[in-house]
Design a protein around this motif. Structure first.
Motif, PDB file in Angstrom:
ATOM      1  N   LEU A  66       0.884  -1.162   0.000  1.00  0.00           N
ATOM      2  CA  LEU A  66       0.000   0.000   0.000  1.00  0.00           C
ATOM      3  C   LEU A  66       0.923   1.214   0.000  1.00  0.00           C
ATOM      4  O   LEU A  66       1.664   1.433   0.949  1.00  0.00           O
ATOM      5  N   PHE A  67       0.885   1.988  -1.065  1.00  0.00           N
ATOM      6  CA  PHE A  67       1.769   3.139  -1.228  1.00  0.00           C
ATOM      7  C   PHE A  67       0.983   4.389  -0.858  1.00  0.00           C
ATOM      8  O   PHE A  67       0.034   4.761  -1.547  1.00  0.00           O
ATOM      9  N   ALA A  68       1.361   5.022   0.241  1.00  0.00           N
ATOM     10  CA  ALA A  68       0.616   6.162   0.785  1.00  0.00           C
ATOM     11  C   ALA A  68       1.455   7.435   0.734  1.00  0.00           C
ATOM     12  O   ALA A  68       2.577   7.466   1.237  1.00  0.00           O
ATOM     13  N   ALA A  69       0.888   8.478   0.147  1.00  0.00           N
ATOM     14  CA  ALA A  69       1.530   9.790   0.137  1.00  0.00           C
ATOM     15  C   ALA A  69       1.162  10.511   1.426  1.00  0.00           C
ATOM     16  O   ALA A  69      -0.004  10.572   1.794  1.00  0.00           O
ATOM     17  N   VAL A  70       2.166  11.051   2.107  1.00  0.00           N
ATOM     18  CA  VAL A  70       1.930  11.840   3.313  1.00  0.00           C
ATOM     19  C   VAL A  70       2.226  13.302   2.973  1.00  0.00           C
ATOM     20  O   VAL A  70       3.371  13.663   2.724  1.00  0.00           O
ATOM     21  N   HIS A  71       1.175  14.100   2.932  1.00  0.00           N
ATOM     22  CA  HIS A  71       1.308  15.521   2.612  1.00  0.00           C
ATOM     23  C   HIS A  71       1.293  16.346   3.901  1.00  0.00           C
ATOM     24  O   HIS A  71       0.712  15.933   4.909  1.00  0.00           O
ATOM     25  N   CYS A  72       1.923  17.496   3.836  1.00  0.00           N
ATOM     26  CA  CYS A  72       1.963  18.413   4.966  1.00  0.00           C
ATOM     27  C   CYS A  72       2.221  19.814   4.404  1.00  0.00           C
ATOM     28  O   CYS A  72       3.101  19.982   3.561  1.00  0.00           O
ATOM     29  N   PRO A  73       1.469  20.824   4.851  1.00  0.00           N
ATOM     30  CA  PRO A  73       1.694  22.188   4.352  1.00  0.00           C
ATOM     31  C   PRO A  73       3.117  22.667   4.681  1.00  0.00           C
ATOM     32  O   PRO A  73       3.659  22.356   5.746  1.00  0.00           O
ATOM     33  N   VAL A  74       3.676  23.411   3.754  1.00  0.00           N
ATOM     34  CA  VAL A  74       5.056  23.890   3.914  1.00  0.00           C
ATOM     35  C   VAL A  74       5.283  24.656   5.220  1.00  0.00           C
ATOM     36  O   VAL A  74       6.288  24.413   5.897  1.00  0.00           O
ATOM     37  N   PRO A  75       4.397  25.562   5.644  1.00  0.00           N
ATOM     38  CA  PRO A  75       4.655  26.249   6.918  1.00  0.00           C
ATOM     39  C   PRO A  75       4.780  25.269   8.101  1.00  0.00           C
ATOM     40  O   PRO A  75       5.611  25.462   8.978  1.00  0.00           O
ATOM     41  N   GLU A  76       3.978  24.230   8.086  1.00  0.00           N
ATOM     42  CA  GLU A  76       4.067  23.220   9.153  1.00  0.00           C
ATOM     43  C   GLU A  76       5.349  22.407   9.031  1.00  0.00           C
ATOM     44  O   GLU A  76       5.993  22.102  10.032  1.00  0.00           O
ATOM     45  N   LEU A  77       5.740  22.058   7.806  1.00  0.00           N
ATOM     46  CA  LEU A  77       7.016  21.352   7.598  1.00  0.00           C
ATOM     47  C   LEU A  77       8.171  22.176   8.163  1.00  0.00           C
ATOM     48  O   LEU A  77       9.040  21.653   8.866  1.00  0.00           O
ATOM     49  N   ASN A  78       8.174  23.465   7.851  1.00  0.00           N
ATOM     50  CA  ASN A  78       9.245  24.341   8.330  1.00  0.00           C
ATOM     51  C   ASN A  78       9.257  24.413   9.856  1.00  0.00           C
ATOM     52  O   ASN A  78      10.328  24.372  10.479  1.00  0.00           O
ATOM     53  N   ALA A  79       8.082  24.501  10.470  1.00  0.00           N
ATOM     54  CA  ALA A  79       8.001  24.563  11.939  1.00  0.00           C
ATOM     55  C   ALA A  79       8.517  23.259  12.557  1.00  0.00           C
ATOM     56  O   ALA A  79       9.281  23.280  13.530  1.00  0.00           O
ATOM     57  N   ARG A  80       8.115  22.133  11.996  1.00  0.00           N
ATOM     58  CA  ARG A  80       8.575  20.837  12.522  1.00  0.00           C
ATOM     59  C   ARG A  80      10.074  20.673  12.350  1.00  0.00           C
ATOM     60  O   ARG A  80      10.757  20.145  13.219  1.00  0.00           O
ATOM     61  N   GLU A  81      10.569  21.116  11.211  1.00  0.00           N
ATOM     62  CA  GLU A  81      12.003  21.028  10.937  1.00  0.00           C
ATOM     63  C   GLU A  81      12.808  21.824  11.970  1.00  0.00           C
ATOM     64  O   GLU A  81      13.821  21.349  12.492  1.00  0.00           O
ATOM     65  N   ARG A  82      12.318  23.034  12.283  1.00  0.00           N
ATOM     66  CA  ARG A  82      13.003  23.859  13.295  1.00  0.00           C
ATOM     67  C   ARG A  82      12.991  23.169  14.659  1.00  0.00           C
ATOM     68  O   ARG A  82      13.988  23.175  15.371  1.00  0.00           O
ATOM     69  N   ARG A 116      12.812  19.955  15.281  1.00  0.00           N
ATOM     70  CA  ARG A 116      13.685  18.775  15.261  1.00  0.00           C
ATOM     71  C   ARG A 116      15.147  19.180  15.447  1.00  0.00           C
ATOM     72  O   ARG A 116      15.880  18.517  16.158  1.00  0.00           O
ATOM     73  N   GLY A 117      15.555  20.200  14.724  1.00  0.00           N
ATOM     74  CA  GLY A 117      16.914  20.696  14.849  1.00  0.00           C
ATOM     75  C   GLY A 117      17.990  19.791  14.287  1.00  0.00           C
ATOM     76  O   GLY A 117      19.175  20.045  14.484  1.00  0.00           O
ATOM     77  N   ASP A 118      17.593  18.717  13.586  1.00  0.00           N
ATOM     78  CA  ASP A 118      18.598  17.778  13.077  1.00  0.00           C
ATOM     79  C   ASP A 118      18.653  17.743  11.551  1.00  0.00           C
ATOM     80  O   ASP A 118      19.231  16.829  10.971  1.00  0.00           O
ATOM     81  N   ARG A 119      18.062  18.732  10.910  1.00  0.00           N
ATOM     82  CA  ARG A 119      18.029  18.806   9.454  1.00  0.00           C
ATOM     83  C   ARG A 119      18.466  20.201   9.023  1.00  0.00           C
ATOM     84  O   ARG A 119      18.196  21.179   9.706  1.00  0.00           O
ATOM     85  N   PRO A 120      19.103  20.292   7.862  1.00  0.00           N
ATOM     86  CA  PRO A 120      19.433  21.626   7.347  1.00  0.00           C
ATOM     87  C   PRO A 120      18.157  22.424   7.090  1.00  0.00           C
ATOM     88  O   PRO A 120      17.174  21.875   6.581  1.00  0.00           O
ATOM     89  N   GLU A 121      18.165  23.685   7.444  1.00  0.00           N
ATOM     90  CA  GLU A 121      16.995  24.522   7.248  1.00  0.00           C
ATOM     91  C   GLU A 121      16.604  24.555   5.772  1.00  0.00           C
ATOM     92  O   GLU A 121      17.444  24.721   4.903  1.00  0.00           O
ATOM     93  N   GLY A 122      15.335  24.354   5.504  1.00  0.00           N
ATOM     94  CA  GLY A 122      14.825  24.371   4.138  1.00  0.00           C
ATOM     95  C   GLY A 122      14.778  23.011   3.470  1.00  0.00           C
ATOM     96  O   GLY A 122      14.239  22.884   2.374  1.00  0.00           O
ATOM     97  N   SER A 123      15.339  21.965   4.106  1.00  0.00           N
ATOM     98  CA  SER A 123      15.361  20.648   3.456  1.00  0.00           C
ATOM     99  C   SER A 123      13.958  20.069   3.310  1.00  0.00           C
ATOM    100  O   SER A 123      13.644  19.440   2.294  1.00  0.00           O
ATOM    101  N   ALA A 124      13.092  20.265   4.290  1.00  0.00           N
ATOM    102  CA  ALA A 124      11.725  19.739   4.202  1.00  0.00           C
ATOM    103  C   ALA A 124      10.966  20.416   3.062  1.00  0.00           C
ATOM    104  O   ALA A 124      10.247  19.763   2.303  1.00  0.00           O
ATOM    105  N   GLN A 125      11.126  21.715   2.937  1.00  0.00           N
ATOM    106  CA  GLN A 125      10.451  22.442   1.855  1.00  0.00           C
ATOM    107  C   GLN A 125      10.968  21.977   0.501  1.00  0.00           C
ATOM    108  O   GLN A 125      10.187  21.805  -0.446  1.00  0.00           O
ATOM    109  N   ARG A 126      12.273  21.746   0.373  1.00  0.00           N
ATOM    110  CA  ARG A 126      12.831  21.249  -0.885  1.00  0.00           C
ATOM    111  C   ARG A 126      12.267  19.859  -1.192  1.00  0.00           C
ATOM    112  O   ARG A 126      11.880  19.580  -2.326  1.00  0.00           O
ATOM    113  N   ASP A 127      12.216  18.994  -0.179  1.00  0.00           N
ATOM    114  CA  ASP A 127      11.635  17.660  -0.365  1.00  0.00           C
ATOM    115  C   ASP A 127      10.203  17.761  -0.860  1.00  0.00           C
ATOM    116  O   ASP A 127       9.803  17.079  -1.802  1.00  0.00           O
ATOM    117  N   GLN A 128       9.413  18.595  -0.197  1.00  0.00           N
ATOM    118  CA  GLN A 128       7.987  18.721  -0.511  1.00  0.00           C
ATOM    119  C   GLN A 128       7.774  19.139  -1.968  1.00  0.00           C
ATOM    120  O   GLN A 128       6.832  18.699  -2.608  1.00  0.00           O
TER     121      GLN A 128
END
Length: 122
Positions: A48-64, A66-78
């Motif tokens: 079962l192949f499931a896409a998990v979507h998340c709005p960019v502002p929320e991705l950026n907030a979660r990324e901050r 977490r503190g273990d990812r380069p800033e902007g990486s989640a937005q680039r992935d999305q």
């Protein structure tokens, strides 16, 4: 046949959180494995192949947080992670863990598969 639920989404979109909640709700034991490219290994499984979507502002907030990812990486992935993909189901992590787990379980139990995995191996 072995079964696989494949959650695919940008970094920080909620894949691990959803996977952990699924593990608690499923009748059968399951593993949570973080993967990128295991397409060939899935050949013998019910996927079962499931896409998990998340709005960019929320991705950026979660990324901050977490503190273990380069800033902007989640937005680039999305911006590119879902391009050209065919999924069995698409969810939005903002709908909440319980709602997403129930949606995924319903789709999984339906045995209806339309993703690139089921099309590749039919």
């Amino acid at each position: 046949m072995s079964q696989i639920i494949f959650l695919h989404g940008a970094s920080s979109s909620g894949k691990s959180t959803i996977a952990q909640a699924l593990q608690q709700k499923m009748a059968k034991p399951c593993w949570h494995i973080s993967i990128d490219h295991l397409h060939d290994l899935f050949r013998r499984f019910d996927v079962l192949f499931a896409a998990v979507h998340c709005p960019v502002p929320e991705l950026n907030a979660r990324e901050r947080l977490r503190g273990d990812r380069p800033e902007g990486s989640a937005q680039r992935d999305q911006s590119m992670i879902h391009a050209g993909r065919v999924y069995d189901i698409e969810i939005d992590s903002m709908d909440g863990i319980e709602a997403n787990v129930q949606t995924i379980l319903q789709a999984w139990r339906s045995d209806l598969r339309q993703s690139e995995f089921s099309q590749s191996f039919a």
